[in-house]
Write an enzyme that holds these catalytic residues in place. Sequence first.
Site, PDB file in Angstrom:
ATOM      1  N   HIS A 118      -2.935  20.468  10.167  1.00  0.00           N
ATOM      2  CA  HIS A 118      -3.861  20.706  11.259  1.00  0.00           C
ATOM      3  C   HIS A 118      -3.221  21.739  12.182  1.00  0.00           C
ATOM      4  CE1 HIS A 118      -6.073  19.838  14.998  1.00  0.00           C
ATOM      5  NE2 HIS A 118      -6.989  19.238  14.258  1.00  0.00           N
ATOM      6  N   ASP A 195       2.852  14.365  11.874  1.00  0.00           N
ATOM      7  CA  ASP A 195       1.484  14.288  12.372  1.00  0.00           C
ATOM      8  C   ASP A 195       0.801  13.149  11.626  1.00  0.00           C
ATOM      9  OD1 ASP A 195      -1.160  14.526  13.034  1.00  0.00           O
ATOM     10  OD2 ASP A 195      -1.437  16.534  12.222  1.00  0.00           O
ATOM     11  N   GLN A 198      -4.209  11.128  10.981  1.00  0.00           N
ATOM     12  CA  GLN A 198      -5.100  10.627   9.943  1.00  0.00           C
ATOM     13  C   GLN A 198      -4.505   9.446   9.186  1.00  0.00           C
ATOM     14  OE1 GLN A 198      -8.162  11.607   9.577  1.00  0.00           O
ATOM     15  NE2 GLN A 198      -8.091  13.384  10.923  1.00  0.00           N
ATOM     16  N   LYS A 221      -9.303   8.509  17.219  1.00  0.00           N
ATOM     17  CA  LYS A 221      -9.475   8.356  15.777  1.00  0.00           C
ATOM     18  C   LYS A 221      -9.203   6.912  15.340  1.00  0.00           C
ATOM     19  CE  LYS A 221      -7.948  13.131  14.887  1.00  0.00           C
ATOM     20  NZ  LYS A 221      -9.232  13.765  14.577  1.00  0.00           N
ATOM     21  N   CYS A 358     -10.178  22.756  11.914  1.00  0.00           N
ATOM     22  CA  CYS A 358      -8.921  23.064  12.632  1.00  0.00           C
ATOM     23  C   CYS A 358      -7.739  23.075  11.668  1.00  0.00           C
ATOM     24  CB  CYS A 358      -8.674  22.079  13.769  1.00  0.00           C
ATOM     25  SG  CYS A 358      -9.955  22.085  15.034  1.00  0.00           S
TER      26      CYS A 358
END
Length: 402
Positions: A118, A195, A198, A221, A358
Amino acid sequence: MLNVAKLRKDFPVLEENPKLAYLDNAASTLKPNCVIEAVDKYYSKLGVNVHRGVYKLSYLATDAYEEARSKVADFIHASFDEIVFTRGASSALNLVASSYGMPTLKPGDEVITTELEHHSSCMPWINVCEKTGATLKYVPLNEEGRITVEAFKSVLTDKTKVVAITYVSNVMGYITPIEEIISLAHEKGAIVVLDAAQAVPHMPVDVKALDCDFLAFSGHKLCGPTGIGVLYGKAKLLAQMQPIEFGGDMADDVNPYTMTYKDAPYRFETGTPIIASAIGLGKAIEYISSIGLEEIAKYEYYLKQKALEGLKKIPNIEIYNETAETGIISFNIKGVHPHDAASVFDNNDICIRAGHHCAQLIIKWLNTVGTVRASFYFYNTLEDVEKFVQSVKEAQEFFGTL
């Protein structure tokens, strides 16, 4: 299987829009009543600042805010003082790049990232490398677009100082073999910035077992409010880092020409913190935990597989991540721009995402202008899947590509 019909009643957006098939969960998830009520309770029953007030309401607000930090820490198996509240995962990843990377890196040092990132994961390090003279290197992706351990080894050197990498790709839905990558990076003395935006909402994550140095995720999220994110950092690393914002609540002692700061995490939470959203995030974590992340992961994968079965029966569909382990499908209808396709889904009360998500590097790697992305969560149903597949057929008919 989860009791999805019961769970859906927890979400006022779904109650208000009974025909809605919300399949944009990789972008943001819907909010359950308990989270909305927790935020409302803060504003209606407390509504005051934390840490600084010497009156009952402020004590109660502070307790609620710090209890949320404890919930986050327990959720990812961190320590209380290793949890920094930020505006989101993007803010958290930028904090690491600015506060750790900028003063630490120098010419000759190397930073490793990937084309699956991302923008919030790779762009801060592009900036740091431009400013410091460090070298940015990319892990070659395999033919599926995956990060492999062998490919990571091919770019890892004694000069590697930072690895900035995704746990789960927001476009391809692939799970990175992160445990071995972290171990290899540490053998070279490099730190790993993960990161996990997700990953954390969809699967159990244990920062101690992973041994990652930093990890970031977003509240929105995870069925939590917008405007709140989390940075996990190992205590020894947070203690080395200097704040990049200065002002109220983070100061320890201020003199005309000198100043000192509070210990982490408070040195990184300048000014009035994101009180209501942090409390809402704590409630969201309670809610998700009551359902069970392992059950959520299994159910998402089940829905994704059912959707793939339907898509594969339709001609002229290009699926980019058929083997993904998570509930994300990226695809295109051949000959149809993804934004055009999205308009047909919208007409059918289906929320999907279209574009580069993104994550332009992987879109360019795929040699396309963008993709249509459907992403599932525990409140989605088989009816949502059927409606989605039928809308793909309708889009083809509308644009004459069937």
